[in-house]
Design an enzyme around this catalytic site. Structure first.
Site, short mmCIF file in Angstrom:
data_model
loop_
_atom_site.label_atom_id
_atom_site.label_comp_id
_atom_site.label_asym_id
_atom_site.label_seq_id
_atom_site.Cartn_x
_atom_site.Cartn_y
_atom_site.Cartn_z
N ASP A 64 49.84 57.70 12.56
CA ASP A 64 50.90 58.63 12.94
C ASP A 64 50.35 60.02 13.26
O ASP A 64 50.86 60.69 14.14
CB ASP A 64 51.97 58.71 11.83
N CYS A 104 43.93 56.25 5.18
CA CYS A 104 44.48 54.89 5.14
C CYS A 104 44.93 54.42 6.51
O CYS A 104 45.44 53.32 6.65
CB CYS A 104 45.61 54.78 4.12
N HIS A 143 52.78 48.33 14.43
CA HIS A 143 52.72 47.71 13.10
C HIS A 143 52.53 46.19 13.20
O HIS A 143 52.00 45.58 12.29
CB HIS A 143 53.98 48.06 12.29
N GLU A 187 50.25 62.70 7.58
CA GLU A 187 50.34 61.97 8.85
C GLU A 187 51.16 62.72 9.89
O GLU A 187 51.48 62.19 10.95
CB GLU A 187 50.87 60.55 8.63
C1 PEP Z 1 49.50 55.86 9.35
O1 PEP Z 1 50.44 56.38 9.95
O2 PEP Z 1 48.30 56.09 9.63
C2 PEP Z 1 49.75 54.89 8.27
C3 PEP Z 1 48.78 54.44 7.51
O3 PEP Z 1 51.01 54.45 8.09
P1 PEP Z 1 51.72 53.38 9.08
O4 PEP Z 1 50.67 52.83 10.00
O5 PEP Z 1 52.33 52.35 8.22
O6 PEP Z 1 52.72 54.22 9.80
MG MG Z 2 52.45 56.24 9.17
#
Ligand code: PEP
Ligand code: MG
Length: 549
Positions: free
Chosen positions: A453, A500, A188, A429
């Site tokens: 994820d 996303c 992140h 995810e």
């Molecule tokens: C993902 O897991 O692809 C996602 C968009 O959420 P994050 O990256 O915040 O876990």
């Molecule tokens: Mg995620």
């Protein structure tokens, strides 16, 4: 000139002075000392310094985050004077003849354990506080930087590792670049750097020695190279690269206002991923059609205590008003795993990515969840808000969420609060959600595929672990087949589906995504125009999606 190599996680070139952020408060070594008196003085000086810092932090924080939230620093400054705490540290130094750093760390651990075992919420939360103050004293003992977030000038930040909560607290206007020794490209922190469009490098083989602090460096986010005290030739080369990158940016900006349409007329929505309302400016600068993922947990990570419903409402209202008719999808709290805020008192877990996080916390602690839902619904009349829920694995979870949502709506209705028409979606995810997406599609208005994820869980590869970056392969057929299955199941049930996760920005897969009929892709703002260009150059008439599967 010293050249170091890492993985570039956000394109761009930064030139400036290095600011070394050291936080070696873990792995404190136990060292025998002979001069007890000297060690006691050293400890008390560090304690006094820590106290002064906390008191001035308290004053500054009052202006930034309000009196209520700033009170935590006052509590810390009182705890630092606690007689039992001081006595314990001094006793360890005297009786065991060991260094002050170790004595503070040991006392911090002991007190923290005692507090957390007391069956009282207030005392439990003091367990984190005592660790915090101990770490501050240790940093002072080690003469290290204590206010990571305070940067006096624009700097290239070099750190061993940066948690999302630390990254988010840095003064972004003063950060030219992030460079970390640890950290994976899928973490992140890397995503945050991309969202902020700050040239960044992770997994860098740079030595964290104080010698480099303050030296001039160039970070090349394209190649992952860091040049410390660059020679004239390198400076010239990098300036040329910067100029080329500016020309490319100028070209991309000519795509603003143009449609996301393929050569054969297929249209797709291009939304942006954001972490807070300050990112809205770059959504407009890059001509996003909407917000496909508002990572609401970043609002929590910036604070020292739970944001109130009112504070959350103001943020969502501002986002909704700013976006006007454009859609904004707020993902509910995805806290846990690497995204930790101390006041949640989350226990250390062996396998935190698969642990107590996201929707699991929200369903278990409905008060936290409800306060966020109330804030979102109250803000929903000011724009075009949708909600989506993270880390879903079952239909039962979705049903539980719906009950809570229905309670919240009823409550607001009884209070006479107007709410908008809010679409309800879920993130796909986890492999479980992908596999039962036919059933889940009957429960919601849309899917948004979280490929970050989904890849981690499908391939059993920890996305945080830099050693596994070569095994983290979102192009794996297992992942791409799941994306296709989810898309087919969504469409069979007449709901729309987006992506996303970071894979959405991977232009080597744009043709595949268009080919299987993805309706929306949400990426960091700085990737929107590159993706638009790719879409406009793609022709799907002869696309054979099977070649990816
Ligand atoms: C993902 O897991 O692809 C996602 C968009 O959420 P994050 O990256 O915040 O876990
Ligand atoms: Mg995620």
């Amino acid at each position: 000139m010293l050249v170091c190599q890492g993985k570039g996680v956000c394109d761009g070139i930064a030139i400036g002075k290095i600011k070394l952020l050291k936080k070696n408060t873990e792995n404190i070594k136990r060292v025998h000392i002979d001069d007890i008196e000297k060690e006691l003085i050293k400890f008390n000086n560090a304690r006094e310094n820590s106290k002064k810092q906390l008191l001035s932090l308290c004053v500054e924080a009052e202006t930034d985050i309000g009196k209520e939230n700033a009170a935590i620093f006052e509590i810390h400054s009182m705890m630092i004077d606690d007689a039992d705490y001081i006595e314990s540290i001094e006793n360890i130094i005297k009786t065991q003849k060991i260094n002050a750093e170790y004595a503070v760390a040991q006392t911090g651990d002991n007190f923290s354990e005692i507090f957390s075992s007391i069956d009282d919420e207030y005392m439990k939360s003091r367990s984190i506080d005592v660790k915090d103050i101990s770490e501050r004293i240790i940093r002072n003992l080690m003469d290290e930087n204590t206010e990571e977030s305070k940067l006096s000038e624009k700097s290239i930040i070099i750190a061993d590792d940066l948690a999302p909560s630390e990254t988010i607290r840095l003064d972004k206007d003063k950060v030219l670049s992030f460079v970390t020794v640890k950290g994976s490209a899928n973490s992140h922190t890397a995503i945050l750097a991309r969202t902020l469009n700050i040239p960044s490098v992770v997994g860098c083989d740079i030595e964290m020695s104080s010698d480099i602090d303050g030296k001039t460096a160039i970070v090349d986010g394209f190649s992952g190279k860091i040049y410390i005290e660059p020679d004239d030739e390198t400076i010239e080369n990098m300036k040329r690269k910067m100029a080329e990158s500016d020309i490319r940016k100028d070209y991309l900006s000519t795509l603003k206002g143009k449609e996301n349409i393929t050569l054969d007329g297929k249209k797709i929505k291009l939304y942006a991923n954001i972490g807070n309302i300050i990112d809205l400016a770059s959504v407009f600068a890059n001509d996003g059609d909407g917000i496909g993922l508002f990572r609401s947990e970043f609002i929590y990570l910036e604070r020292n205590d739970f944001p109130t419903e009112e504070e959350q409402f103001r943020i969502y209202k501002k986002a909704a008003e700013t976006m006007g008719e454009k859609k904004i999808i707020i993902r509910t709290l995805d806290i846990g795993s690497d995204k930790k805020a101390s006041y949640f008192n989350l226990r250390k877990e062996e396998n935190s990515a698969m642990g107590y996080r996201a929707i699991r916390i929200c369903l278990n602690e409905p008060d936290i969840f409800k306060s966020q839902l109330r804030a979102i619904y109250r803000a929903s009349v000011y724009g075009n808000i949708s909600i989506m829920y993270p880390m879903i694995t079952s239909v039962e979870e979705v049903k539980k969420i719906k009950l809570i949502v229905s309670d919240v709506k009823k409550e607001l209705e009884t209070e006479g609060v107007k709410i908008g028409n809010v679409e309800q979606g879920i993130m796909i995810e986890t492999p479980a959600a992908a596999i039962i997406s036919d059933e889940l599609a009957k429960e919601v208005d849309f899917f948004s595929i979280g490929t970050n994820d989904l890849t981690q869980y499908t391939l059993a590869v920890d996305r945080q672990n830099e050693k596994l970056d070569e095994f983290y392969n979102p192009h794996h057929k297992a992942v791409l087949r799941m994306i296709k299955t989810v898309t087919d199941n969504a469409h069979k049930n007449n709901i729309w589906v987006g992506i996303c996760g970071e894979l959405g920005a991977d232009i080597s897969l744009t043709e595949f995504f268009l080919g299987i009929g993805i309706d929306e892709i949400s990426v960091v703002p700085s990737s929107i125009l590159t993706l638009r260009q790719k879409i406009r150059e793609t022709d799907t008439r002869n696309t054979d999606v099977e070649k990816w599967l």
